[in-house]
Design a protein around this motif. Structure first.
Motif, PDB file in Angstrom:
ATOM      1  N   MET A  69      -8.539  77.555  63.058  1.00  9.45           N
ATOM      2  CA  MET A  69      -9.288  78.529  62.282  1.00  9.45           C
ATOM      3  C   MET A  69      -9.436  79.846  63.036  1.00  9.45           C
ATOM      4  SD  MET A  69     -10.246  77.226  59.413  1.00  9.45           S
ATOM      5  CE  MET A  69     -11.598  78.319  59.072  1.00  9.45           C
ATOM      6  N   ARG A  70      -9.888  79.800  64.320  1.00  9.90           N
ATOM      7  CA  ARG A  70     -10.049  81.020  65.092  1.00  9.90           C
ATOM      8  C   ARG A  70      -8.689  81.515  65.570  1.00  9.90           C
ATOM      9  NH1 ARG A  70     -10.224  81.806  70.158  1.00  9.90           N
ATOM     10  NH2 ARG A  70     -10.173  79.585  70.552  1.00  9.90           N
ATOM     11  N   ILE A  71      -8.558  82.812  65.815  1.00  8.37           N
ATOM     12  CA  ILE A  71      -7.313  83.382  66.292  1.00  8.37           C
ATOM     13  C   ILE A  71      -7.452  83.726  67.764  1.00  8.37           C
ATOM     14  CG2 ILE A  71      -5.636  85.235  66.011  1.00  8.37           C
ATOM     15  CD1 ILE A  71      -6.455  85.484  63.178  1.00  8.37           C
ATOM     16  N   PRO A  72      -6.904  82.882  68.696  1.00 10.51           N
ATOM     17  CA  PRO A  72      -6.920  83.249  70.100  1.00 10.51           C
ATOM     18  C   PRO A  72      -5.906  84.334  70.371  1.00 10.51           C
ATOM     19  CG  PRO A  72      -5.767  81.189  69.816  1.00 10.51           C
ATOM     20  CD  PRO A  72      -6.299  81.584  68.466  1.00 10.51           C
ATOM     21  N   PRO A  73      -5.956  84.984  71.541  1.00 11.06           N
ATOM     22  CA  PRO A  73      -5.097  86.146  71.787  1.00 11.06           C
ATOM     23  C   PRO A  73      -3.619  85.863  71.667  1.00 11.06           C
ATOM     24  CG  PRO A  73      -6.846  85.993  73.413  1.00 11.06           C
ATOM     25  CD  PRO A  73      -6.898  84.738  72.604  1.00 11.06           C
ATOM     26  N   PHE A  74      -3.169  84.585  71.903  1.00  7.85           N
ATOM     27  CA  PHE A  74      -1.746  84.310  71.938  1.00  7.85           C
ATOM     28  C   PHE A  74      -1.218  83.735  70.643  1.00  7.85           C
ATOM     29  CE2 PHE A  74      -2.347  79.766  72.222  1.00  7.85           C
ATOM     30  CZ  PHE A  74      -3.612  79.664  72.758  1.00  7.85           C
ATOM     31  N   VAL A  75      -2.023  83.661  69.608  1.00 10.16           N
ATOM     32  CA  VAL A  75      -1.572  83.079  68.348  1.00 10.16           C
ATOM     33  C   VAL A  75      -1.795  84.061  67.220  1.00 10.16           C
ATOM     34  CG1 VAL A  75      -1.849  81.183  66.739  1.00 10.16           C
ATOM     35  CG2 VAL A  75      -2.188  80.791  69.166  1.00 10.16           C
ATOM     36  N   PRO A  76      -0.744  84.361  66.441  1.00 10.38           N
ATOM     37  CA  PRO A  76      -0.893  85.331  65.352  1.00 10.38           C
ATOM     38  C   PRO A  76      -1.920  84.893  64.335  1.00 10.38           C
ATOM     39  CG  PRO A  76       1.425  84.884  65.782  1.00 10.38           C
ATOM     40  CD  PRO A  76       0.628  83.899  66.591  1.00 10.38           C
ATOM     41  N   TYR A  77      -1.863  83.653  63.941  1.00 17.08           N
ATOM     42  CA  TYR A  77      -2.831  83.164  62.966  1.00 17.08           C
ATOM     43  C   TYR A  77      -3.211  81.738  63.325  1.00 17.08           C
ATOM     44  CZ  TYR A  77      -1.749  87.016  59.835  1.00 17.08           C
ATOM     45  OH  TYR A  77      -1.592  88.244  59.288  1.00 17.08           O
ATOM     46  N   LEU A  78      -4.480  81.343  63.020  1.00 15.90           N
ATOM     47  CA  LEU A  78      -4.943  80.001  63.262  1.00 15.90           C
ATOM     48  C   LEU A  78      -5.546  79.347  62.003  1.00 15.90           C
ATOM     49  CD1 LEU A  78      -6.241  80.753  66.713  1.00 15.90           C
ATOM     50  CD2 LEU A  78      -5.664  78.446  66.161  1.00 15.90           C
ATOM     51  N   THR A  79      -6.762  78.204  63.141  1.00 13.00           N
ATOM     52  CA  THR A  79      -7.812  77.612  62.248  1.00 13.00           C
ATOM     53  C   THR A  79      -8.676  77.819  63.083  1.00 13.00           C
ATOM     54  OG1 THR A  79      -8.074  76.415  62.332  1.00 13.00           O
ATOM     55  CG2 THR A  79      -7.743  76.018  61.511  1.00 13.00           C
ATOM     56  N   ILE A 123       0.390  77.220  65.309  1.00  9.84           N
ATOM     57  CA  ILE A 123       1.092  77.914  66.383  1.00  9.84           C
ATOM     58  C   ILE A 123       2.573  77.883  66.043  1.00  9.84           C
ATOM     59  CG2 ILE A 123       1.578  78.030  68.846  1.00  9.84           C
ATOM     60  CD1 ILE A 123      -1.012  76.516  69.349  1.00  9.84           C
ATOM     61  N   GLY A 124       3.138  79.019  65.673  1.00  6.36           N
ATOM     62  CA  GLY A 124       4.537  79.046  65.252  1.00  6.36           C
ATOM     63  C   GLY A 124       4.750  78.132  64.063  1.00  6.36           C
ATOM     64  N   PRO A 125       5.750  77.231  64.130  1.00  2.00           N
ATOM     65  CA  PRO A 125       6.008  76.329  63.004  1.00  2.00           C
ATOM     66  C   PRO A 125       5.272  75.003  63.104  1.00  2.00           C
ATOM     67  CG  PRO A 125       7.782  76.135  64.579  1.00  2.00           C
ATOM     68  CD  PRO A 125       6.811  77.134  65.162  1.00  2.00           C
ATOM     69  N   ILE A 126       4.188  74.969  63.878  1.00  2.00           N
ATOM     70  CA  ILE A 126       3.457  73.717  64.060  1.00  2.00           C
ATOM     71  C   ILE A 126       1.987  73.913  63.690  1.00  2.00           C
ATOM     72  CG2 ILE A 126       2.814  71.870  65.641  1.00  2.00           C
ATOM     73  CD1 ILE A 126       5.173  72.627  67.395  1.00  2.00           C
ATOM     74  N   VAL A 127       1.488  73.033  62.845  1.00  5.69           N
ATOM     75  CA  VAL A 127       0.074  72.975  62.513  1.00  5.69           C
ATOM     76  C   VAL A 127      -0.556  71.857  63.325  1.00  5.69           C
ATOM     77  CG1 VAL A 127      -1.547  72.239  60.708  1.00  5.69           C
ATOM     78  CG2 VAL A 127       0.185  73.982  60.202  1.00  5.69           C
ATOM     79  N   TYR A 128      -1.644  72.162  64.002  1.00  8.92           N
ATOM     80  CA  TYR A 128      -2.399  71.160  64.743  1.00  8.92           C
ATOM     81  C   TYR A 128      -3.728  70.930  64.028  1.00  8.92           C
ATOM     82  CZ  TYR A 128       0.926  71.932  68.541  1.00  8.92           C
ATOM     83  OH  TYR A 128       2.089  72.032  69.284  1.00  8.92           O
ATOM     84  N   LEU A 129      -3.925  69.726  63.520  1.00 12.07           N
ATOM     85  CA  LEU A 129      -5.166  69.357  62.859  1.00 12.07           C
ATOM     86  C   LEU A 129      -6.036  68.602  63.857  1.00 12.07           C
ATOM     87  CD1 LEU A 129      -3.707  68.110  59.454  1.00 12.07           C
ATOM     88  CD2 LEU A 129      -4.791  70.326  59.916  1.00 12.07           C
ATOM     89  N   SER A 130      -7.232  69.099  64.083  1.00 11.78           N
ATOM     90  CA  SER A 130      -8.154  68.467  65.016  1.00 11.78           C
ATOM     91  C   SER A 130      -8.623  67.117  64.477  1.00 11.78           C
ATOM     92  CB  SER A 130      -9.361  69.380  65.247  1.00 11.78           C
ATOM     93  OG  SER A 130     -10.406  68.687  65.897  1.00 11.78           O
ATOM     94  N   ALA A 131      -8.403  66.051  65.262  1.00 11.16           N
ATOM     95  CA  ALA A 131      -8.862  64.728  64.831  1.00 11.16           C
ATOM     96  C   ALA A 131     -10.379  64.675  64.736  1.00 11.16           C
ATOM     97  CB  ALA A 131      -8.357  63.662  65.806  1.00 11.16           C
ATOM     98  N   ALA A 132     -11.065  65.474  65.553  1.00 13.29           N
ATOM     99  CA  ALA A 132     -12.527  65.518  65.460  1.00 13.29           C
ATOM    100  C   ALA A 132     -12.959  65.995  64.078  1.00 13.29           C
ATOM    101  CB  ALA A 132     -13.089  66.430  66.551  1.00 13.29           C
TER     102      ALA A 132
END
Length: 271
Positions: free
Chosen positions: A1-11, A176-185
């Motif tokens: 969701m949040r956008i850290p400095p090294f990622v164009p778009y997040l969660t 991140i790029g072509p990968i979505v990471y879904l938080s298990a929490a």
């Protein structure tokens, strides 16, 4: 969701898994209208390497006296704290046309009811007529041999924090790029804004992060009482005032005004 400095778009099926999840799909999928609660990677470099630990703490590194917000991880079952940093592909396919994607789970993480039902929830979100398909984006699930262009991964709490960032002390998912990471929490506990509607929140998490893969940026609540845009950071809140306060001093890709507008939670791109 949040956008850290090294990622164009997040969660972000075998027949048996499809049949199992089909039973769940009879649950109410409409956005909840409950009132908003009171504020209250292959091995990825740097990913945790100790598997199997679980945590029941709402947010293990948050200061204990910090004012409670909607962005806090809800109470619930223990979450997978650490995974191996390696990934297994859920076998099977789904759909006939569209962008090929694979569903993967971090080694050391066991989704509720197993890998197949986790993949089926992802399939359901991406194939639904209220999903991205409604605005011209079709998807089909393949395994590793099918050359996926998108990977949707379920990550342990520490892996998700390491990859998605934890400068704001809230568990989030990301792209991140072509990968979505879904938080298990979050997959296990959801978000306060969804008021216990775990299926709705999971659908939202898949659609929101895939929206970033499609080039969509964050949005805010457009009008008081409206359905929240799927690209709103609903993991944090569906109220612009809360989002402005929670994300102050960070770049979320969109100006967030504390304008008093509060939206209704919504998991769909085209509700």
């Amino acid at each position: 969701m949040r956008i850290p400095p090294f990622v164009p778009y997040l969660t972000g099926v075998c027949l048996a898994a499809t049949a199992l999840v089909a039973l769940e799909l009879h649950e109410d999928e409409q956005p909840t209208t409950a009132g908003r609660p009171a504020p209250q990677a292959s091995r990825t470099p740097g990913a945790p390497s100790t598997a199997g630990t679980t945590s029941s703490a709402p947010s293990s590194t948050a200061a204990p006296d910090r004012f409670r917000t909607d962005a806090d991880l809800p109470a619930g079952p223990p979450v997978p704290l650490r995974g191996a940093g390696t990934w297994r592909v859920v076998p099977g396919g789904f759909g006939d046309t569209g962008t090929p994607y694979a569903v993967e789970v971090e080694d050391g993480v066991v989704p509720p009811r197993g890998d197949g039902p986790f993949a089926a929830v992802v399939d359901h979100a991406l194939a639904h007529p209220r999903g991205w398909r409604a605005v011209g984006h079709a998807f089909r699930r393949v395994d590793a041999s099918g050359a996926p262009e998108l990977r949707i991964r379920l990550a342990s709490q520490e892996t998700a924090r390491a990859l998605c960032g934890f400068e704001l002390p809230y568990d989030t998912s990301c792209r991140i790029g072509p990968i979505v990471y879904l938080s298990a929490a979050r997959w296990l506990r959801g978000a306060h804004a969804f008021a216990g509607n775990l299926r709705g929140y999971r659908t939202y998490a898949v659609n929101h992060e895939v929206g970033h893969f499609l080039g969509r940026g964050h949005e805010t609540c457009p009008a008081d009482g409206a359905l929240a845009p799927v690209m709103m950071q609903q993991t944090f809140s569906t109220a612009n005032d809360d989002l402005a306060a929670i994300t102050v001093g960070t770049d979320q890709g969109v100006p967030i005004a504390a304008d008093g507008r509060t939206c209704v939670p919504n998991p769909w791109p085209a509700p």
